[in-house]
Design an enzyme around this catalytic site. Structure first.
Site, PDB file in Angstrom:
ATOM      1  N   ASP A 170      26.412   4.682  29.239  1.00 45.84           N
ATOM      2  CA  ASP A 170      27.538   4.615  28.321  1.00 45.84           C
ATOM      3  C   ASP A 170      28.844   4.328  29.067  1.00 45.84           C
ATOM      4  O   ASP A 170      29.104   4.917  30.124  1.00 45.84           O
ATOM      5  CB  ASP A 170      27.640   5.973  27.612  1.00 45.84           C
ATOM      6  CG  ASP A 170      28.528   5.948  26.397  1.00 45.84           C
ATOM      7  OD1 ASP A 170      28.185   5.248  25.432  1.00 45.84           O
ATOM      8  OD2 ASP A 170      29.568   6.639  26.410  1.00 45.84           O
ATOM      9  N   HIS A 187      24.982   0.031  17.688  1.00 49.29           N
ATOM     10  CA  HIS A 187      25.440   1.080  16.782  1.00 49.29           C
ATOM     11  C   HIS A 187      26.958   1.159  16.690  1.00 49.29           C
ATOM     12  O   HIS A 187      27.488   2.034  16.016  1.00 49.29           O
ATOM     13  CB  HIS A 187      24.872   2.422  17.255  1.00 49.29           C
ATOM     14  CG  HIS A 187      25.369   2.791  18.620  1.00 49.29           C
ATOM     15  ND1 HIS A 187      25.027   2.085  19.754  1.00 49.29           N
ATOM     16  CD2 HIS A 187      26.209   3.765  19.028  1.00 49.29           C
ATOM     17  CE1 HIS A 187      25.635   2.614  20.787  1.00 49.29           C
ATOM     18  NE2 HIS A 187      26.370   3.644  20.388  1.00 49.29           N
ATOM     19  N   ASP A 188      27.668   0.279  17.408  1.00 45.10           N
ATOM     20  CA  ASP A 188      29.130   0.290  17.388  1.00 45.10           C
ATOM     21  C   ASP A 188      29.744  -0.937  16.713  1.00 45.10           C
ATOM     22  O   ASP A 188      30.947  -0.962  16.470  1.00 45.10           O
ATOM     23  CB  ASP A 188      29.670   0.321  18.826  1.00 45.10           C
ATOM     24  CG  ASP A 188      29.305   1.587  19.571  1.00 45.10           C
ATOM     25  OD1 ASP A 188      29.238   2.659  18.938  1.00 45.10           O
ATOM     26  OD2 ASP A 188      29.086   1.505  20.800  1.00 45.10           O
ATOM     27  N   ASP A 193      19.731   6.972  26.847  1.00 43.76           N
ATOM     28  CA  ASP A 193      21.168   6.809  26.989  1.00 43.76           C
ATOM     29  C   ASP A 193      21.680   7.883  27.935  1.00 43.76           C
ATOM     30  O   ASP A 193      21.327   9.053  27.794  1.00 43.76           O
ATOM     31  CB  ASP A 193      21.815   7.023  25.605  1.00 43.76           C
ATOM     32  CG  ASP A 193      22.882   6.009  25.288  1.00 43.76           C
ATOM     33  OD1 ASP A 193      23.869   5.961  26.036  1.00 43.76           O
ATOM     34  OD2 ASP A 193      22.742   5.299  24.286  1.00 43.76           O
ATOM     35  N   GLU A 252      26.799  -0.392  29.801  1.00 43.87           N
ATOM     36  CA  GLU A 252      27.633  -0.801  28.665  1.00 43.87           C
ATOM     37  C   GLU A 252      28.991  -1.234  29.195  1.00 43.87           C
ATOM     38  O   GLU A 252      29.739  -0.399  29.725  1.00 43.87           O
ATOM     39  CB  GLU A 252      27.820   0.337  27.656  1.00 43.87           C
ATOM     40  CG  GLU A 252      28.558  -0.153  26.415  1.00 43.87           C
ATOM     41  CD  GLU A 252      29.244   0.925  25.597  1.00 43.87           C
ATOM     42  OE1 GLU A 252      29.539   0.676  24.424  1.00 43.87           O
ATOM     43  OE2 GLU A 252      29.511   2.020  26.131  1.00 43.87           O
TER      44      GLU A 252
END
Ligand code: GLC
Ligand code: MG
Length: 537
Positions: free
Chosen positions: A202, A325-326, A100, A264
């Site tokens: 990200d 994870h969100d 990431d 993302e």
């Protein structure tokens, strides 16, 4: 004809949230040595690449998405030597590692920000976005943080405000300053020199903001739940300038062999498609999150697939994500009854699939009691914690039925509570059961790998007489073609597939209890059942 597909086109990505995968040093928090211990599990699943959420030094104000040093490892997770060892072992198993990268903002503890905030004339002052207060002393404009409250915090040292669209410990870097992008590109080289195979970047679509910092207009369609959505983010998201930044990052990726860049991006299809770049010179894979948000209905999902396929630019490779994870876990959102159908869908669509850790065993969102809530948006806005809190999807991986599910032996237990069902929903148990969710996902993954039609073939929708059923064919010149039929409803159905008839062979059913030849003229499907059928001829 079989084109030569690259690993990230053919392959399947498995996301590991490092705090929650496996603890090895008994502090209740997952770490790199823990991942190493469980690496054979991941390899055995049959996936091709691991995407690891951030393991950089961080005060953990946003659990690692607040990076205090882009070129080191947080002691909670281990050392750089542990990272290198893990990377080696990943490669030794023929897997790839995607890390990431969080370029949009650093931690307020990053040396750059400490310098920047120290005085107005520090040489790093404009590496971040500083502005004088509005005439009334308040923030410079009306921009809001995703996590609650204004996107600005005033700093005592100079009296100016700095921009942060997440927590105030995540100041945003200013990519209009000529030194910031080159610094970030060097960080990418640092990791690729070490051998990492790519980056998941990200909030890539937020990296440019309006230079004049104009107010954002009100969102007339706001549902009144999350204040961040009360504005239309026309000056903080998806700005034209962002594409130049992405092209520069992609050029660095292209300095190396076969690395991948995943962005993302939460945007509708038409805008998402622009992130491939006009000449395919931006993201290899702009994350496609439709399956995460779409209403779980066969017709709606079918239309979403068609619409996405129709928007892809020439040469663009599609991708699909079922969870991360969100966002709520698929077994909870689509419902436990549909969890297998959802996985069969993910792993038979055209384009690179990303599996979120634990989804392969059917982990669900875990209710986290208020006293255990840790996720910043839930802490900052307790009244809407149920809607925006992410702790429920980040709970420890359920390995076995022992205390703390084999995740940790820490005296105080894991950093987030375990699911109540861990004694029955866990890897050890599902490994023994040939009909388990894990067994089904493994077969799906291995089938996808083995069959050119499934990892590289075309997608064609097939209409039927039943609205609750989604049907499509994956076809490739090499190897066989496959018909996939997915029952999104809980009623049994007898299908008439119009255009398709003849005999076919069931190669996998979600319940793992059917095989053999069937006549497509009268294909019987149980409620919540999905089938993959090999088409003859
Ligand atoms: C991304 C991450 C999320 C994080 C945010 C800020 O959306 O996926 O977990 O909180 O960016 O970095
Ligand atoms: Mg640990």
């Amino acid at each position: 004809m079989e084109r030569n597909l690259l690993w990230w086109q053919k392959g399947i990505v498995y996301q590991i949230y490092p705090r929650s995968f496996q603890d090895s040093d008994r502090d209740g928090i997952g770490d790199l040595a823990g991942i190493l211990r469980r690496l054979n599990y991941v390899a055995d699943l049959g996936v091709d690449a691991i995407w690891l959420s951030p393991v950089y030094p961080s005060p953990m104000a946003d659990f690692g998405y607040d990076v205090a040093d882009y070129v080191d490892i947080h002691p909670i997770f281990g050392t750089m030597a542990d990272f290198e060892r893990l990377l080696d072992e990943i490669h030794r198993r023929g897997l790839k590692l995607i890390i990431d990268l969080v370029p949009n903002h650093s931690s307020s503890e990053h040396a750059w920000f400490k310098e920047s905030r120290s005085s107005r004339d520090n040489s790093k002052r404009d590496w971040y976005i500083w502005r004088d207060p509005a005439p009334d002393g308040g923030p410079p404009n009306n921009w809001l943080s995703f996590f609650g409250g204004p996107a600005w915090t005033q700093d005592e040292a100079t009296g100016q405000y700095y921009l942060h669209q997440f927590v105030k410990e995540q100041p945003e870097l200013n990519f209009r300053h000529p030194e910031v992008l080159p610094a970030m590109l060097d960080i990418m080289r640092f990791w690729m020199d070490k051998g990492v195979d790519g980056f998941r970047i990200d909030v890539i679509w937020l990296m440019a903001k309006d230079e004049a910092l104009r107010d954002e207009p009100a969102n007339a369609n706001w549902d009144g739940v999350n204040p961040h959505e009360s504005l239309l983010h026309i000056h903080t998201q998806n700005l034209p300038e962002v594409h130049g930044l992405i092209r520069a990052m992609r050029q660095v990726i292209d300095e190396y062999d076969e690395r991948v860049m995943i962005g993302e991006i939460y945007l509708p299809n038409e805008q998402l498609a622009t992130y491939y770049g006009e000449d395919g010179d931006e993201c290899h894979l702009p994350f496609n999150f439709q399956l995460i948000d779409v209403e779980w209905d066969a017709q709606v999902v079918g239309q979403a697939i068609e619409a996405y396929e129709a928007c892809l630019p020439q040469g663009a490779w599609p991708n699909w994500v079922l969870g991360n994870h969100d966002r709520p876990r698929v077994s909870t959102r689509a419902g436990a009854d549909q969890a297998r159908v959802a996985k069969m869908l993910l792993l038979t669509l055209r384009g690179t699939p990303t599996i979120y850790y634990g989804d392969e065993i059917g982990m669900e969102n875990v209710d986290v009691p208020p006293e255990y809530v840790q996720d910043p948006p839930a802490v900052l806005q307790p009244e809407i914690a149920h809607a925006i809190g992410r702790d429920p999807v980040r709970t420890p991986m359920q390995w076995d039925a022992s205390q703390y599910a084999g995740f940790t032996t820490a005296a105080d237990g894991p950093w987030l509570p375990l699911a109540d069902d861990y004694e029955t929903v866990n890897v050890a148990k599902e490994r023994e059961d040939p009909h388990s969710m894990l067994a089904m996902v493994r077969l799906l993954v291995h089938l996808r790998r083995a069959e050119p039609a499934l990892h590289g073939g075309s997608y064609t929708a097939v209409t039927s007489n039943v609205d609750e059923v989604l049907a499509y064919v994956r076809r490739h010149a090499a190897g066989d073609s496959f018909l996939i039929v997915l029952n999104f409803g809980d009623e049994n159905q007898e299908l008439d597939l119009n255009a398709i008839e003849g005999l076919a062979t069931i190669v996998l059913s979600t319940n793992m209890d059917r095989a053999g030849r069937v006549d497509l003229a009268s294909l019987y499907l149980l409620g919540n059942e999905g089938l993959i059928l090999r088409l003859s001829g």
